[in-house]
Structures are given as structure tokens and as C-alpha cells.
Design an enzyme around this catalytic site. Structure first.
Site, PDB file in Angstrom:
ATOM      1  N   ASP A 102       5.516   6.383   0.609  1.00 44.73           N
ATOM      2  CA  ASP A 102       6.156   7.582   1.131  1.00 44.73           C
ATOM      3  C   ASP A 102       7.679   7.487   1.049  1.00 44.73           C
ATOM      4  O   ASP A 102       8.387   8.435   1.389  1.00 44.73           O
ATOM      5  CB  ASP A 102       5.686   7.912   2.553  1.00 44.73           C
ATOM      6  CG  ASP A 102       5.828   6.759   3.532  1.00 44.73           C
ATOM      7  OD1 ASP A 102       6.468   5.751   3.186  1.00 44.73           O
ATOM      8  OD2 ASP A 102       5.290   6.870   4.650  1.00 44.73           O
ATOM      9  N   THR A 103       8.175   6.358   0.534  1.00 41.86           N
ATOM     10  CA  THR A 103       9.594   6.252   0.179  1.00 41.86           C
ATOM     11  C   THR A 103       9.985   7.282  -0.871  1.00 41.86           C
ATOM     12  O   THR A 103      11.176   7.488  -1.111  1.00 41.86           O
ATOM     13  CB  THR A 103       9.909   4.847  -0.365  1.00 41.86           C
ATOM     14  OG1 THR A 103       8.853   4.433  -1.247  1.00 41.86           O
ATOM     15  CG2 THR A 103      10.065   3.841   0.742  1.00 41.86           C
ATOM     16  N   ASP A 147       0.281   5.298   0.266  1.00 38.63           N
ATOM     17  CA  ASP A 147       0.601   5.428   1.692  1.00 38.63           C
ATOM     18  C   ASP A 147      -0.099   6.640   2.301  1.00 38.63           C
ATOM     19  O   ASP A 147      -0.113   7.724   1.700  1.00 38.63           O
ATOM     20  CB  ASP A 147       2.103   5.606   1.884  1.00 38.63           C
ATOM     21  CG  ASP A 147       2.844   4.290   2.050  1.00 38.63           C
ATOM     22  OD1 ASP A 147       2.195   3.290   2.410  1.00 38.63           O
ATOM     23  OD2 ASP A 147       4.062   4.262   1.815  1.00 38.63           O
ATOM     24  N   LYS A 200      -2.538   2.518   2.540  1.00 41.97           N
ATOM     25  CA  LYS A 200      -1.724   1.680   3.422  1.00 41.97           C
ATOM     26  C   LYS A 200      -1.390   2.454   4.690  1.00 41.97           C
ATOM     27  O   LYS A 200      -1.030   3.628   4.628  1.00 41.97           O
ATOM     28  CB  LYS A 200      -0.442   1.216   2.732  1.00 41.97           C
ATOM     29  CG  LYS A 200       0.424   0.300   3.616  1.00 41.97           C
ATOM     30  CD  LYS A 200       1.537  -0.345   2.834  1.00 41.97           C
ATOM     31  CE  LYS A 200       2.647   0.605   2.482  1.00 41.97           C
ATOM     32  NZ  LYS A 200       3.340   1.151   3.694  1.00 41.97           N
ATOM     33  N   GLU A 228       0.653   2.095   8.606  1.00 47.86           N
ATOM     34  CA  GLU A 228       1.605   1.364   9.422  1.00 47.86           C
ATOM     35  C   GLU A 228       1.066   1.194  10.837  1.00 47.86           C
ATOM     36  O   GLU A 228       0.513   2.130  11.417  1.00 47.86           O
ATOM     37  CB  GLU A 228       2.941   2.117   9.477  1.00 47.86           C
ATOM     38  CG  GLU A 228       3.623   2.249   8.126  1.00 47.86           C
ATOM     39  CD  GLU A 228       4.945   2.994   8.211  1.00 47.86           C
ATOM     40  OE1 GLU A 228       5.537   3.249   7.152  1.00 47.86           O
ATOM     41  OE2 GLU A 228       5.394   3.320   9.331  1.00 47.86           O
ATOM     42  N   GLU A 240       7.540  -6.127   6.605  1.00 46.67           N
ATOM     43  CA  GLU A 240       8.851  -5.583   6.249  1.00 46.67           C
ATOM     44  C   GLU A 240       9.890  -5.933   7.299  1.00 46.67           C
ATOM     45  O   GLU A 240       9.678  -5.710   8.501  1.00 46.67           O
ATOM     46  CB  GLU A 240       8.772  -4.065   6.076  1.00 46.67           C
ATOM     47  CG  GLU A 240      10.094  -3.446   5.668  1.00 46.67           C
ATOM     48  CD  GLU A 240       9.986  -1.995   5.233  1.00 46.67           C
ATOM     49  OE1 GLU A 240      11.036  -1.383   4.921  1.00 46.67           O
ATOM     50  OE2 GLU A 240       8.857  -1.461   5.213  1.00 46.67           O
TER      51      GLU A 240
END
Length: 289
Positions: free
Chosen positions: A45-46, A84, A114, A116, A183
């Protein structure tokens, strides 16, 4: 060549082979990663920041990730492509997470998703894995929580936070995650987690002792110029080269150096002569008129 699977990553960890991973957001970048033999590609999602110029990842939607994941999957048919799950697509309920992750997998062909978070999302992770959806965890600095974390800061700087990170990593593994991204985590903590887990750890700003390393494509090759994260290394400065080339293109067009004969097509001589005759006639008629 057989496609890379999560079990292949586990085998790489067992053999002590470090895992190189890159983000990609389109077909061409994915092709480059695949040609280089990169085993893991993340549709992160960057993309909100490095592709769209957003201030954070929060504006990225599930439809955005699906759109980019389709392109990446076509460009990298053999790499393990992970996508993501964006902000608020898996936190409302387990059912919501199943629906969104299932749609992402079914419509793109990616090999995993993925998420978080730590212990608080283990029920969701377990349900996704039970449904046949491979899950990669993400701990430490989690960009979707940037406002509550106060920005991109190293996490786990005190004993309680370090213990929490280690516990979260173990909980994700127990829930069935096949890997965990760490991270902005201190080197010692990342090393401890990597030793205690059987699944691979993929670091970014977490030191050299993780089982692998992931970097953002645009950071690594100098395409994103707004800022350079401390945890990256510029292997190229592509933006400078492209800008210079674009200036040269502009000058060549202005000075009529481009396009030239090599970039142009001409009629056969006999047809050219007939066309000239025709044009001469029409021009004469125009003058007489």
C-alpha cells in the site's frame, strides 16, 4: 521454473538462504524483479505514496491494490506475489477480512496477503489461513497506524515494548502466518525474533539478522525523490537519468533533431511522385480559384 510458494521460503530459512524481496506496482517493474530472480514481490500500500503522491498509505483502497496486483502478477508469474490488505479492510470483523482477502486472492492470482498487527489480529489470521489464504504478518512500525504511532519511528525501544514484539511474532506464527515483516525494529530484537521463530522474518530497517530484507522499488533505484529513508540504499538514481533524458528529448524536438529519418516512414518513389503531381494540381487549382 516452478512458482515460489510460502513453503519455499521456509526451506530457504532452514538452509540459511537469505530472502530478497521488493515491492512492485506495475507489469514492467514486476518483469524486472522476476528477471533479477527476486523470489518475493510485495504489492504494498506504499503505492499511495510512491505512485500517487499521498502523504501516507491510508487512502489506498482494496480496489487500488487489486488493480496493481493484477499487473504485477502478469509481470511476475513465478515470484511469490504478496498483496497488502489496506487500511480498515480486515479490522472491522473476521468476516469482513475473509471477504476482502478472498476477493483479493480470487481476482488477482496473488500468492498471499499481508496484514499489520500482532496478537490482536491472530483470530483473523487463523481464519484466513483456515480458508486457504496464506498470510504474512507485519510488526514494528506499521504504516496504517502512523497517526497513533506518531509517524515513522523505530519501535520496541524499551523492555516492555521489546517483549510485546517478541510475543506478537510468536502469536502470529502460532496463528499460521508463513512469514513476518519486521519494520523499524532494533537489530537485537529483530535478531531475537528471527532465532525464536520457525517462519522467516523479512526486515526493513531492522538490521542484518532477519531471514530476509524487503525494500521499496522506488527507494532502491532512486525513482522516488521526495525523501530517502535511512534504512534504504540507493543502487541507482534513475530519476536523475530520466530527467536528463527528458531534457534532451525536449531540446531535440525543439531543434528538429527528433524525429529523424530513422524514426520516420517514406512512400515508395513512384507513389511519392504521383502524390507530388496530385498536390501540384490541387495547389494550381486553388491559386486559379
Amino acid at each position: 521454473m516452478h512458482p515460489i510458494t510460502p513453503s519455499r521460503l521456509a526451506a530457504m530459512k532452514d538452509k540459511g538462504e537469505r530472502i530478497a524481496a521488493l515491492t512492485a506496482y506495475d507489469y514492467t517493474a514486476a518483469q524486472m524483479c522476476e528477471a533479477a530472480g527476486i523470489p518475493v514481490i510485495l504489492v504494498g500500500d506504499t503505492l499511495g505514496m510512491v505512485v500517487r503522491g499521498e502523504a501516507s498509505t491510508l487512502a489506498v483502497t482494496l480496489d487500488d491494490v487489486i488493480y496493481h496486483s493484477r499487473m504485477v502478477r502478469r509481470g511476475a508469474p513465478h515470484a511469490l506475489v504478496i498483496a497488502d490488505l489496506p487500511f480498515m479492510t480486515y479490522r472491522i470483523s473476521v468476516e469482513d477480512a475473509l471477504r476482502n482477502a478472498g476477493r483479493l486472492m480470487q481476482t488477482t492470482g496473488v500468492g498471499g496477503v499481508k496484514l499489520e498487527g500482532g496478537s490482536e489480529i491472530t483470530e483473523t489470521v487463523a481464519r484466513l489461513v483456515q480458508a486457504g489464504i496464506p498470510v504474512c504478518g507485519h510488526l514494528g512500525y506499521t504504516p496504517q497506524s502512523t497517526h497513533t504511532l506518531g509517524g515513522a519511528r523505530v519501535q520496541g525501544r524499551n523492555l516492555d515494548a521489546a517483549v510485546q514484539l517478541i510475543g506478537d511474532a510468536k502469536a502470529l506464527e502460532a496463528a499460521g502466518a508463513f512469514a513476518v515483516v519486521l519494520e523499524l525494529v532494533p537489530t537485537e530484537i529483530a535478531a531475537a525474533i528471527s532465532r525464536q521463530l520457525d517462519i522467516p522474518t523479512i526486515g526493513i530497517g531492522a538490521g542484518p539478522d532477519c531471514d530476509g530484507e524487503i525494500q521499496v522499488f522506488h527507494d532502491l533505484f532512486g525513482l522516488f525523490t521526495d525523501f530517502q529513508p535511512r534504512h534504504t540504499r540507493r543502487y541507482l538514481n534513475v530519476a536523475e537519468d530520466i530527467t536528463g533524458a527528458a531534457r534532451q528529448f525536449k531540446a531535440d524536438v525543439a531543434d528538429r533533431r527528433f524525429p529523424g529519418d530513422e524514426q520516420s516512414s517514406a512512400l515508395k518513389p513512384e507513389l511519392s511522385a504521383r502524390l507530388s503531381e496530385y498536390l501540384g494540381q490541387t495547389e494550381s487549382l486553388a491559386v486559379e480559384g
